[in-house]
Design an enzyme around this catalytic site. Structure first.
Site, PDB file in Angstrom:
ATOM      1  N   ASN A   1      83.375  56.673  35.617  1.00 28.79           N
ATOM      2  CA  ASN A   1      83.018  56.985  37.013  1.00 28.79           C
ATOM      3  C   ASN A   1      82.206  58.269  36.995  1.00 28.79           C
ATOM      4  O   ASN A   1      82.536  59.194  36.238  1.00 28.79           O
ATOM      5  CB  ASN A   1      84.254  57.247  37.874  1.00 28.79           C
ATOM      6  CG  ASN A   1      85.059  56.001  38.117  1.00 28.79           C
ATOM      7  OD1 ASN A   1      84.663  54.899  37.741  1.00 28.79           O
ATOM      8  ND2 ASN A   1      86.214  56.176  38.747  1.00 28.79           N
ATOM      9  N   GLY A   2      81.200  58.363  37.850  1.00 29.39           N
ATOM     10  CA  GLY A   2      80.405  59.588  37.905  1.00 29.39           C
ATOM     11  C   GLY A   2      78.983  59.321  37.450  1.00 29.39           C
ATOM     12  O   GLY A   2      78.558  58.169  37.346  1.00 29.39           O
TER      13      GLY A   2
ATOM     14  N   TRP B   1      80.517  50.588  41.405  1.00 31.02           N
ATOM     15  CA  TRP B   1      79.708  50.730  42.626  1.00 31.02           C
ATOM     16  C   TRP B   1      78.382  51.304  42.137  1.00 31.02           C
ATOM     17  O   TRP B   1      78.328  52.444  41.692  1.00 31.02           O
ATOM     18  CB  TRP B   1      80.422  51.679  43.578  1.00 31.02           C
ATOM     19  CG  TRP B   1      79.829  51.803  44.945  1.00 31.02           C
ATOM     20  CD1 TRP B   1      80.032  50.954  46.002  1.00 31.02           C
ATOM     21  CD2 TRP B   1      78.975  52.836  45.435  1.00 31.02           C
ATOM     22  NE1 TRP B   1      79.342  51.396  47.097  1.00 31.02           N
ATOM     23  CE2 TRP B   1      78.688  52.548  46.786  1.00 31.02           C
ATOM     24  CE3 TRP B   1      78.401  53.977  44.871  1.00 31.02           C
ATOM     25  CZ2 TRP B   1      77.872  53.352  47.573  1.00 31.02           C
ATOM     26  CZ3 TRP B   1      77.582  54.784  45.659  1.00 31.02           C
ATOM     27  CH2 TRP B   1      77.336  54.470  46.989  1.00 31.02           C
TER      28      TRP B   1
ATOM     29  N   ARG C   1      88.245  50.654  47.590  1.00 33.00           N
ATOM     30  CA  ARG C   1      87.315  51.774  47.442  1.00 33.00           C
ATOM     31  C   ARG C   1      85.858  51.328  47.515  1.00 33.00           C
ATOM     32  O   ARG C   1      84.969  52.156  47.651  1.00 33.00           O
ATOM     33  CB  ARG C   1      87.556  52.460  46.093  1.00 33.00           C
ATOM     34  CG  ARG C   1      88.931  53.070  45.978  1.00 33.00           C
ATOM     35  CD  ARG C   1      89.184  53.513  44.555  1.00 33.00           C
ATOM     36  NE  ARG C   1      88.231  54.524  44.162  1.00 33.00           N
ATOM     37  CZ  ARG C   1      88.438  55.816  44.220  1.00 33.00           C
ATOM     38  NH1 ARG C   1      89.590  56.265  44.666  1.00 33.00           N
ATOM     39  NH2 ARG C   1      87.532  56.681  43.829  1.00 33.00           N
TER      40      ARG C   1
ATOM     41  N   HIS D   1      65.860  63.046  76.320  1.00 34.02           N
ATOM     42  CA  HIS D   1      64.806  63.717  75.551  1.00 34.02           C
ATOM     43  C   HIS D   1      64.177  62.772  74.527  1.00 34.02           C
ATOM     44  O   HIS D   1      63.609  63.233  73.534  1.00 34.02           O
ATOM     45  CB  HIS D   1      65.371  64.970  74.878  1.00 34.02           C
ATOM     46  CG  HIS D   1      65.865  65.976  75.874  1.00 34.02           C
ATOM     47  ND1 HIS D   1      65.024  66.829  76.554  1.00 34.02           N
ATOM     48  CD2 HIS D   1      67.112  66.222  76.358  1.00 34.02           C
ATOM     49  CE1 HIS D   1      65.728  67.581  77.400  1.00 34.02           C
ATOM     50  NE2 HIS D   1      67.005  67.227  77.289  1.00 34.02           N
TER      51      HIS D   1
ATOM     52  N   CYS E   1      83.367  53.698  42.252  1.00 31.69           N
ATOM     53  CA  CYS E   1      83.911  53.095  41.033  1.00 31.69           C
ATOM     54  C   CYS E   1      85.391  53.418  40.873  1.00 31.69           C
ATOM     55  O   CYS E   1      85.850  54.466  41.329  1.00 31.69           O
ATOM     56  CB  CYS E   1      83.180  53.657  39.830  1.00 31.69           C
ATOM     57  SG  CYS E   1      81.415  53.447  39.885  1.00 31.69           S
TER      58      CYS E   1
ATOM     59  N   LYS F   1      84.938  53.888  49.594  1.00 29.01           N
ATOM     60  CA  LYS F   1      85.929  54.693  50.308  1.00 29.01           C
ATOM     61  C   LYS F   1      85.760  56.175  50.018  1.00 29.01           C
ATOM     62  O   LYS F   1      85.801  56.995  50.906  1.00 29.01           O
ATOM     63  CB  LYS F   1      87.339  54.215  49.936  1.00 29.01           C
ATOM     64  CG  LYS F   1      88.449  55.001  50.621  1.00 29.01           C
ATOM     65  CD  LYS F   1      88.387  54.853  52.135  1.00 29.01           C
ATOM     66  CE  LYS F   1      89.420  55.699  52.846  1.00 29.01           C
ATOM     67  NZ  LYS F   1      89.012  55.893  54.264  1.00 29.01           N
TER      68      LYS F   1
ATOM     69  N   GLU G   1      79.110  51.043  60.557  1.00 27.34           N
ATOM     70  CA  GLU G   1      79.518  50.858  59.166  1.00 27.34           C
ATOM     71  C   GLU G   1      80.273  49.566  58.909  1.00 27.34           C
ATOM     72  O   GLU G   1      80.239  49.053  57.800  1.00 27.34           O
ATOM     73  CB  GLU G   1      80.283  52.070  58.634  1.00 27.34           C
ATOM     74  CG  GLU G   1      81.647  52.286  59.233  1.00 27.34           C
ATOM     75  CD  GLU G   1      82.298  53.550  58.703  1.00 27.34           C
ATOM     76  OE1 GLU G   1      82.019  53.961  57.587  1.00 27.34           O
ATOM     77  OE2 GLU G   1      83.107  54.126  59.452  1.00 27.34           O
TER      78      GLU G   1
ATOM     79  N   LYS H   1      81.498  54.311  63.418  1.00 23.92           N
ATOM     80  CA  LYS H   1      82.467  53.231  63.182  1.00 23.92           C
ATOM     81  C   LYS H   1      81.803  51.881  63.376  1.00 23.92           C
ATOM     82  O   LYS H   1      81.957  50.983  62.564  1.00 23.92           O
ATOM     83  CB  LYS H   1      83.675  53.318  64.136  1.00 23.92           C
ATOM     84  CG  LYS H   1      84.701  54.382  63.872  1.00 23.92           C
ATOM     85  CD  LYS H   1      85.556  54.165  62.660  1.00 23.92           C
ATOM     86  CE  LYS H   1      84.964  54.711  61.401  1.00 23.92           C
ATOM     87  NZ  LYS H   1      85.032  56.083  61.085  1.00 23.92           N
TER      88      LYS H   1
ATOM     89  N   GLU I   1      81.201  59.600  66.311  1.00 20.73           N
ATOM     90  CA  GLU I   1      82.182  58.868  65.504  1.00 20.73           C
ATOM     91  C   GLU I   1      82.242  57.395  65.939  1.00 20.73           C
ATOM     92  O   GLU I   1      82.333  56.496  65.099  1.00 20.73           O
ATOM     93  CB  GLU I   1      83.559  59.551  65.638  1.00 20.73           C
ATOM     94  CG  GLU I   1      84.709  58.884  64.904  1.00 20.73           C
ATOM     95  CD  GLU I   1      84.505  58.712  63.406  1.00 20.73           C
ATOM     96  OE1 GLU I   1      83.546  59.240  62.837  1.00 20.73           O
ATOM     97  OE2 GLU I   1      85.321  57.989  62.805  1.00 20.73           O
TER      98      GLU I   1
HETATM   99  C1  F6R Z   1      83.459  56.775  57.607  1.00 23.52           C
HETATM  100  C2  F6R Z   1      83.959  57.391  56.391  1.00 23.52           C
HETATM  101  C3  F6R Z   1      83.093  58.373  55.687  1.00 23.52           C
HETATM  102  C4  F6R Z   1      83.942  59.551  55.193  1.00 23.52           C
HETATM  103  C5  F6R Z   1      83.090  60.495  54.333  1.00 23.52           C
HETATM  104  C6  F6R Z   1      83.889  61.696  53.882  1.00 23.52           C
HETATM  105  O1  F6R Z   1      84.383  55.915  58.159  1.00 23.52           O
HETATM  106  O2  F6R Z   1      85.031  57.108  55.939  1.00 23.52           O
HETATM  107  O3  F6R Z   1      82.047  58.806  56.496  1.00 23.52           O
HETATM  108  O4  F6R Z   1      84.462  60.219  56.296  1.00 23.52           O
HETATM  109  O5  F6R Z   1      82.620  59.806  53.220  1.00 23.52           O
HETATM  110  O6  F6R Z   1      85.020  61.298  53.175  1.00 23.52           O
HETATM  111  P1  F6R Z   1      86.232  62.271  52.928  1.00 23.52           P
HETATM  112  O7  F6R Z   1      86.877  62.521  54.238  1.00 23.52           O
HETATM  113  O8  F6R Z   1      87.131  61.535  51.973  1.00 23.52           O
HETATM  114  O9  F6R Z   1      85.653  63.515  52.341  1.00 23.52           O
END
Ligand code: F6R
Length: 612
Positions: free
Chosen positions: A100-101, A74, A27, A508, A2, A607, A492, A489, A485
């Site tokens: 927010n929250g 959100w 976000r 395994h 949010c 985000k 997502e 990527k 990673e």
């Molecule tokens: C993936 C991504 C998330 C963040 C995670 C932690 O591309 O962006 O997995 O890495 O939500 O976010 P931060 O680094 O802001 O604590």
């Protein structure tokens, strides 16, 4: 997650709020709304993009005041509907609120308010807070908007950043925070409040963040800051370091692409002034005061979520191999709730791009409560985690807007490498060994440029496998986290199912998944485990899987076993993830674009995840 924008001043609030909401679009959100004071409160909400809300407001007309609150939602409590979108209003005192929250005790408060005759129109916890403020509002007995918000917040548990207006006080905006970020931007005769500096920086660079339990009452003549217990406090006004160009697309199609290509320069910034080649020493001002304590640390726990956790996993390997300090990585969400052991000499490092991730923040609180020295590896300057750690190192890679984290990952790995050298050099590492790695580190940006030059080729390789729904990513040692990673990527933003794991783990169980033509991405750089990776490649080939290898320039043998090879320049093994991850980022980017997805607004994702 949010987003909040609120404005009080002399300009028309509507365009300003809409522009602010658009800046927060990155976000992640599912609905939006705003309320503007103009005679009474004019409120509009819409499911979908901010542009839908914008059209609606234009058609309705009447949104002409210079005080307003706005929100992108959100969904947490309640589905994605207009009724659940913010602002929420009370049914008694002309209150409107954006939030927010999560209000954790909303159910019991809702029951009490229902008994008092309030009728709810949404499923949200936020409407409960609006009704509570409305119920307590009693200006004749001293409970004006500011005092009422303070009282209401004393009754609730959970996390909040809120902006509140009241029809009976048409020149007042009240904002407050606990757990969710919020800052006040100070203009001349105007204030713009937002959950993210990107919504403020176009108007002013003077701002102050709210701390937990802070309440700010704003009018056009000034502001007053207090705690929820009405104790006055003095905010620390600072200069926002964000440049407007940094948060704009600047000719790129997507923020993710821009940020992937920014990585060489981002790392140059990250290294600037921190590598003292002459002394073979890394200079980290943020850690200097704690250096003696850190050098004597007995155990390091790195805690994070998502991409940041993958960077932390590389940090663990670096710290153990080079600085010889026992280290481990833990999901912040798990660390927080499982009674972790913190002994004398334990250092906890929170790794986070945003510095606002609720799970990571909660883990940090837990670590501090148990007496750990708490460090941060953070990108967002002035963010909550950066303010609450004892010390830390900023990434200095610039704001990351793309929901899929890219330059923050390489920034985190780079900072963790520098932190390792900072400690290793003060422990057992020779000047020569440290200087050698520092020279290699310094050369990474130029090598990254060479990887990025292969963008078109990487796209053509991705295209070959674009209709495949299941992918595997495999690596060993430092590139096991890189494999994780790469898988994250891809899933997502392209919504392709992908798993990342240590290459040896495949046999395994996951090997059962491999069928004719399944894409299996191997990180097969020339490192100590190269031969073992080659054996794993054979295991995949013999079951019909199609191998895409990320390999070291000059490796000809790999061409005989992989369908496609993406070359990266030669580099010392501990630094290799900084290069091997780049083709994986580009593959994920191209897969998403080729599948027609909005790379910067992936479904269901936010985000900055500010709820636990
Ligand atoms: C993936 C991504 C998330 C963040 C995670 C932690 O591309 O962006 O997995 O890495 O939500 O976010 P931060 O680094 O802001 O604590």
């Amino acid at each position: 997650m949010c987003g909040i924008v609120a404005y009080i001043g002399t300009k028309p609030a509507r365009p300003l709020l809409i522009e602010g909401l658009k800046r927060l679009e990155y976000r992640g959100y599912d609905s939006a709304g705003l309320a503007i004071m103009n005679g009474g409160l004019h409120c509009a909400r819409a499911v979908g993009r901010v542009s839908v809300l914008e059209n609606k407001v234009d058609q309705l007309g009447g949104f002409d005041g210079s005080l307003g609150i706005a929100h992108t939602r959100w969904a947490t409590h309640g589905s994605v509907t207009e009724a659940n979108a913010h602002p929420h209003r009370d049914d008694k005192s002309g209150i409107a609120i954006v939030h927010n929250g999560i209000i954790e005790n909303y159910a019991s408060v809702r029951t009490l308010l229902t008994e008092k005759g309030h009728r709810f129109t949404s499923e949200t916890d936020t409407e409960v807070l609006a009704m509570l403020i409305g119920e307590l509002y009693d200006p004749a007995n001293g409970f004006d908007l500011e005092r009422t918000v303070q009282s209401a917040l004393r009754e609730v548990t959970g996390a909040y950043a809120i902006a509140v207006v009241c029809e009976h006080e048409p020149d007042t905006l009240v904002v407050a925070r606990k757990g969710s970020p919020l800052m006040v931007g100070i203009g001349s005769g105007e204030y713009i409040v937002a959950s993210d500096p990107s919504a403020i920086v176009a108007h002013t660079t003077q701002a102050f963040p709210l701390d937990d339990y802070n309440v700010v009452k704003l009018s056009r003549d000034g502001f007053r800051t207090s705690t929820v217990d009405n104790l006055p406090i003095t905010p620390k006004v600072t200069q926002l370091e964000l440049e407007l160009e940094e948060i704009e697309l600047g000719g790129y199609e997507h923020y993710m692409r821009k940020e992937i290509f920014e990585q060489p320069n981002a790392l140059r910034n990250c290294f600037r002034g921190r590598l003292d080649h002459k002394e073979g020493k890394v200079v980290l001002g943020g850690l200097q005061a704690y250096a003696p304590q850190l050098v004597r640390s007995r155990r390091i726990i790195l805690t994070a979520q998502g991409t940041a956790l993958h960077a932390a996993m590389i940090g663990e390997y670096l710290l153990e191999e080079l600085a010889k300090i026992p280290s481990e990585v833990e999901y912040a969400s798990e660390f927080r709730y499982r009674n972790p052991i913190i002994e004398d000499g334990t250092v906890v490092v929170a790794v986070s791009q945003s510095g606002e991730t609720a799970d990571t923040l909660a883990a940090l609180h837990e670590a501090k409560d148990r007496g750990a020295l708490a460090l941060g590896v953070i990108n967002a300057v002035g963010s909550t985690i950066s303010r609450e750690t004892h010390a830390g190192v900023y990434l200095r890679v610039g704001p990351e807007i793309g929901v899929a984290s890219t330059k923050a990952f390489t920034g985190q790995v780079a900072v963790l490498t520098m932190m390792t050298l900072f400690l290793a050099r003060r422990r057992f590492m020779s000047t020569e060994a440290s200087a050698r790695l520092m020279i290699e580190l310094d050369a990474i940006p130029e090598k990254m440029d060479r990887v990025l030059e292969q963008d078109a080729f990487i796209k053509s390789v991705t295209e070959k496998y674009i209709h495949r729904e299941n992918w595997l990513f495999l690596g060993r040692g430092y590139n096991y986290p890189t494999a994780m990673e790469g898988a994250l990527k891809l899933k997502e933003i392209s919504y392709i199912h992908a798993e990342g794991m240590p290459a040896a783990e495949m046999k395994h169980g996951p090997i059962a998944l491999i069928d004719e033509g399944m894409p299996v991405v191997f990180i097969a750089n020339k490192g100590p485990q190269y031969d073992k990776v080659m054996s794993n490649i054979e295991e995949v080939r013999s079951r019909g899987g199609h191998v895409i290898a990320v390999a070291t320039e000059g490796d000809q043998a790999i061409k005989h076993v992989a369908e496609d090879v993406l070359y990266v320049p030669e580099v010392a093994d501990p630094l290799s993830p900084l290069l091997t991850v780049v083709p994986l980022q580009l593959m994920a980017y191209h897969a998403a674009v080729l599948r027609g997805h909005d790379v910067d607004k992936p479904r269901n994702l936010a985000k900055s995840v500010t709820v636990e």
